[in-house]
Design a protein around this motif. Structure first.
Motif, PDB file in Angstrom:
ATOM      1  N   LYS A  95       0.838  -1.206   0.000  1.00 15.65           N
ATOM      2  CA  LYS A  95       0.000   0.000   0.000  1.00 15.65           C
ATOM      3  C   LYS A  95       0.870   1.252   0.000  1.00 15.65           C
ATOM      4  O   LYS A  95       0.575   2.233  -0.684  1.00 15.65           O
ATOM      5  N   ILE A  96       1.940   1.215   0.752  1.00  9.13           N
ATOM      6  CA  ILE A  96       2.870   2.347   0.781  1.00  9.13           C
ATOM      7  C   ILE A  96       3.514   2.534  -0.586  1.00  9.13           C
ATOM      8  O   ILE A  96       3.660   3.663  -1.074  1.00  9.13           O
ATOM      9  N   LEU A  97       3.882   1.429  -1.228  1.00  4.57           N
ATOM     10  CA  LEU A  97       4.473   1.511  -2.566  1.00  4.57           C
ATOM     11  C   LEU A  97       3.507   2.155  -3.558  1.00  4.57           C
ATOM     12  O   LEU A  97       3.915   2.977  -4.389  1.00  4.57           O
ATOM     13  N   LEU A  98       2.236   1.796  -3.480  1.00  2.00           N
ATOM     14  CA  LEU A  98       1.255   2.385  -4.387  1.00  2.00           C
ATOM     15  C   LEU A  98       1.097   3.884  -4.147  1.00  2.00           C
ATOM     16  O   LEU A  98       0.954   4.655  -5.102  1.00  2.00           O
ATOM     17  N   SER A  99       1.142   4.297  -2.900  1.00  5.70           N
ATOM     18  CA  SER A  99       1.028   5.733  -2.636  1.00  5.70           C
ATOM     19  C   SER A  99       2.265   6.480  -3.139  1.00  5.70           C
ATOM     20  O   SER A  99       2.154   7.587  -3.677  1.00  5.70           O
ATOM     21  N   PHE A 100       3.447   5.877  -2.991  1.00 11.63           N
ATOM     22  CA  PHE A 100       4.663   6.499  -3.530  1.00 11.63           C
ATOM     23  C   PHE A 100       4.589   6.594  -5.047  1.00 11.63           C
ATOM     24  O   PHE A 100       4.952   7.619  -5.630  1.00 11.63           O
ATOM     25  N   ALA A 101       4.137   5.529  -5.704  1.00  7.70           N
ATOM     26  CA  ALA A 101       4.028   5.540  -7.163  1.00  7.70           C
ATOM     27  C   ALA A 101       3.076   6.631  -7.620  1.00  7.70           C
ATOM     28  O   ALA A 101       3.329   7.319  -8.610  1.00  7.70           O
ATOM     29  N   ASP A 102       1.995   6.824  -6.873  1.00 10.83           N
ATOM     30  CA  ASP A 102       1.045   7.873  -7.223  1.00 10.83           C
ATOM     31  C   ASP A 102       1.665   9.252  -7.045  1.00 10.83           C
ATOM     32  O   ASP A 102       1.498  10.136  -7.878  1.00 10.83           O
ATOM     33  N   LYS A 103       2.411   9.446  -5.963  1.00  9.95           N
ATOM     34  CA  LYS A 103       3.042  10.747  -5.711  1.00  9.95           C
ATOM     35  C   LYS A 103       4.119  11.058  -6.742  1.00  9.95           C
ATOM     36  O   LYS A 103       4.336  12.214  -7.096  1.00  9.95           O
ATOM     37  N   LEU A 104       4.806  10.032  -7.216  1.00  6.45           N
ATOM     38  CA  LEU A 104       5.881  10.238  -8.187  1.00  6.45           C
ATOM     39  C   LEU A 104       5.367  10.331  -9.622  1.00  6.45           C
ATOM     40  O   LEU A 104       6.146  10.535 -10.551  1.00  6.45           O
ATOM     41  N   GLY A 105       4.069  10.177  -9.818  1.00  5.36           N
ATOM     42  CA  GLY A 105       3.503  10.277 -11.163  1.00  5.36           C
ATOM     43  C   GLY A 105       3.715   9.028 -11.984  1.00  5.36           C
ATOM     44  O   GLY A 105       3.787   9.100 -13.206  1.00  5.36           O
ATOM     45  N   MET A 106       3.801   7.876 -11.339  1.00  6.93           N
ATOM     46  CA  MET A 106       4.050   6.629 -12.061  1.00  6.93           C
ATOM     47  C   MET A 106       2.781   5.866 -12.385  1.00  6.93           C
ATOM     48  O   MET A 106       2.855   4.810 -12.995  1.00  6.93           O
ATOM     49  N   THR A 107       1.645   6.380 -11.985  1.00  7.65           N
ATOM     50  CA  THR A 107       0.381   5.742 -12.337  1.00  7.65           C
ATOM     51  C   THR A 107      -0.286   6.575 -13.426  1.00  7.65           C
ATOM     52  O   THR A 107      -0.075   7.784 -13.506  1.00  7.65           O
ATOM     53  N   PRO A 108      -1.096   5.944 -14.268  1.00  3.70           N
ATOM     54  CA  PRO A 108      -1.760   6.709 -15.333  1.00  3.70           C
ATOM     55  C   PRO A 108      -2.624   7.840 -14.773  1.00  3.70           C
ATOM     56  O   PRO A 108      -2.635   8.949 -15.311  1.00  3.70           O
ATOM     57  N   GLU A 109      -3.323   7.568 -13.701  1.00  8.90           N
ATOM     58  CA  GLU A 109      -4.183   8.590 -13.115  1.00  8.90           C
ATOM     59  C   GLU A 109      -3.369   9.777 -12.601  1.00  8.90           C
ATOM     60  O   GLU A 109      -3.772  10.927 -12.745  1.00  8.90           O
ATOM     61  N   ALA A 110      -2.209   9.509 -12.035  1.00  8.13           N
ATOM     62  CA  ALA A 110      -1.363  10.597 -11.530  1.00  8.13           C
ATOM     63  C   ALA A 110      -0.860  11.473 -12.672  1.00  8.13           C
ATOM     64  O   ALA A 110      -0.807  12.702 -12.542  1.00  8.13           O
ATOM     65  N   ARG A 111      -0.512  10.865 -13.802  1.00  6.48           N
ATOM     66  CA  ARG A 111      -0.035  11.654 -14.933  1.00  6.48           C
ATOM     67  C   ARG A 111      -1.149  12.521 -15.520  1.00  6.48           C
ATOM     68  O   ARG A 111      -0.937  13.679 -15.866  1.00  6.48           O
ATOM     69  N   VAL A 112      -2.355  11.972 -15.609  1.00  2.00           N
ATOM     70  CA  VAL A 112      -3.471  12.754 -16.133  1.00  2.00           C
ATOM     71  C   VAL A 112      -3.852  13.853 -15.151  1.00  2.00           C
ATOM     72  O   VAL A 112      -4.186  14.969 -15.550  1.00  2.00           O
ATOM     73  N   ARG A 113      -3.774  13.579 -13.852  1.00  2.00           N
ATOM     74  CA  ARG A 113      -4.055  14.600 -12.844  1.00  2.00           C
ATOM     75  C   ARG A 113      -3.060  15.760 -12.967  1.00  2.00           C
ATOM     76  O   ARG A 113      -3.429  16.922 -12.880  1.00  2.00           O
ATOM     77  N   LEU A 114      -1.804  15.423 -13.236  1.00  2.00           N
ATOM     78  CA  LEU A 114      -0.792  16.451 -13.445  1.00  2.00           C
ATOM     79  C   LEU A 114      -1.104  17.286 -14.680  1.00  2.00           C
ATOM     80  O   LEU A 114      -0.975  18.512 -14.669  1.00  2.00           O
ATOM     81  N   ALA A 115      -1.547  16.630 -15.750  1.00  2.18           N
ATOM     82  CA  ALA A 115      -1.908  17.362 -16.975  1.00  2.18           C
ATOM     83  C   ALA A 115      -3.096  18.277 -16.712  1.00  2.18           C
ATOM     84  O   ALA A 115      -3.127  19.413 -17.196  1.00  2.18           O
ATOM     85  N   ARG A 116      -4.071  17.803 -15.946  1.00  2.00           N
ATOM     86  CA  ARG A 116      -5.233  18.635 -15.626  1.00  2.00           C
ATOM     87  C   ARG A 116      -4.806  19.870 -14.832  1.00  2.00           C
ATOM     88  O   ARG A 116      -5.268  20.976 -15.090  1.00  2.00           O
ATOM     89  N   ARG A 117      -3.913  19.678 -13.885  1.00  2.80           N
ATOM     90  CA  ARG A 117      -3.433  20.799 -13.076  1.00  2.80           C
ATOM     91  C   ARG A 117      -2.691  21.818 -13.943  1.00  2.80           C
ATOM     92  O   ARG A 117      -2.869  23.017 -13.810  1.00  2.80           O
ATOM     93  N   ARG A 118      -1.859  21.325 -14.866  1.00  2.00           N
ATOM     94  CA  ARG A 118      -1.132  22.233 -15.754  1.00  2.00           C
ATOM     95  C   ARG A 118      -2.088  22.991 -16.674  1.00  2.00           C
ATOM     96  O   ARG A 118      -1.887  24.166 -16.956  1.00  2.00           O
ATOM     97  N   ALA A 119      -3.141  22.318 -17.141  1.00  2.00           N
ATOM     98  CA  ALA A 119      -4.122  22.975 -18.000  1.00  2.00           C
ATOM     99  C   ALA A 119      -4.870  24.055 -17.236  1.00  2.00           C
ATOM    100  O   ALA A 119      -5.117  25.143 -17.762  1.00  2.00           O
ATOM    101  N   ALA A 120      -5.231  23.772 -16.005  1.00  2.00           N
ATOM    102  CA  ALA A 120      -5.944  24.760 -15.190  1.00  2.00           C
ATOM    103  C   ALA A 120      -5.065  25.982 -14.943  1.00  2.00           C
ATOM    104  O   ALA A 120      -5.549  27.119 -14.958  1.00  2.00           O
ATOM    105  N   GLN A 121      -3.777  25.765 -14.738  1.00  2.00           N
ATOM    106  CA  GLN A 121      -2.868  26.885 -14.530  1.00  2.00           C
ATOM    107  C   GLN A 121      -2.735  27.718 -15.802  1.00  2.00           C
ATOM    108  O   GLN A 121      -2.654  28.941 -15.755  1.00  2.00           O
TER     109      GLN A 121
END
Length: 166
Positions: free
Chosen positions: A127-153
């Motif tokens: 579970k800790i590994l999954l949270s780290f992967a999400d924070k580092l942008g290694m999951t598809p959802e994390a990468r799309v969330r980052l793109a959404r944040r950049r678009a909003a900015q």
């Protein structure tokens, strides 16, 4: 619980042209070539498995503009955690093999208790590994969330840009 993040081509809600262009530009900004990758910290020199994970992750993330030098320590902790997970898996397999060879019920029960403890630790570790992967942008959802944040900015840079039309 919030809804999963979607890529711009999968969005169903209506967006203005500016919002859609900003979202697509932000998603494209995640994929360009990186100038450089972080160097592994000295703490990984003592753990060859973690260092192999470091190299493997950076090779797989080549071309993604997600990690920079500031993320090096967090990535090192993630790689060390992957190494510890491998050690726990090895220990589990050893205990399982030992349990299969044991005939005495008392010893077998003791091995089952040890195995149960290690499996619960392994589950918490994953579970800790999954949270780290999400924070580092290694999951598809994390990468799309980052793109959404950049678009909003990008849309917020000129809030009055649509007042006078094109």
């Amino acid at each position: 619980m919030p809804a999963n993040v979607k890529r711009s081509e999968n969005l169903e809600k209506h967006q203005t042209k500016a919002e859609l262009q900003a979202r697509q530009a932000a998603e494209a900004a995640i994929l360009p070539d990186r100038a450089g990758c972080p160097k592994p910290p000295r703490t990984l020199n003592k753990d060859p498995v973690a260092k192999r994970y470091w190299k493997s992750i950076l090779e797989r993330m080549e071309g993604l503009a997600i990690l920079d030098d500031l993320d090096g320590e967090m990535l090192a902790v993630y790689c060390a955690a992957l190494s510890r997970r491998d050690s726990l898996h090895t220990l589990c397999r050893t205990l399982m093999a030992e349990m299969e060879q044991t005939e005495a019920p008392g010893e077998r029960l003791e091995l089952v208790n040890k195995l149960d403890t290690i499996l619960s630790k392994l589950q918490a570790h994953e579970k800790i590994l999954l949270s780290f992967a999400d924070k580092l942008g290694m999951t598809p959802e994390a990468r799309v969330r980052l793109a959404r944040r950049r678009a909003a900015q990008a849309v917020q840079l000129d809030p009055d840009g649509d007042l006078f039309g094109d």
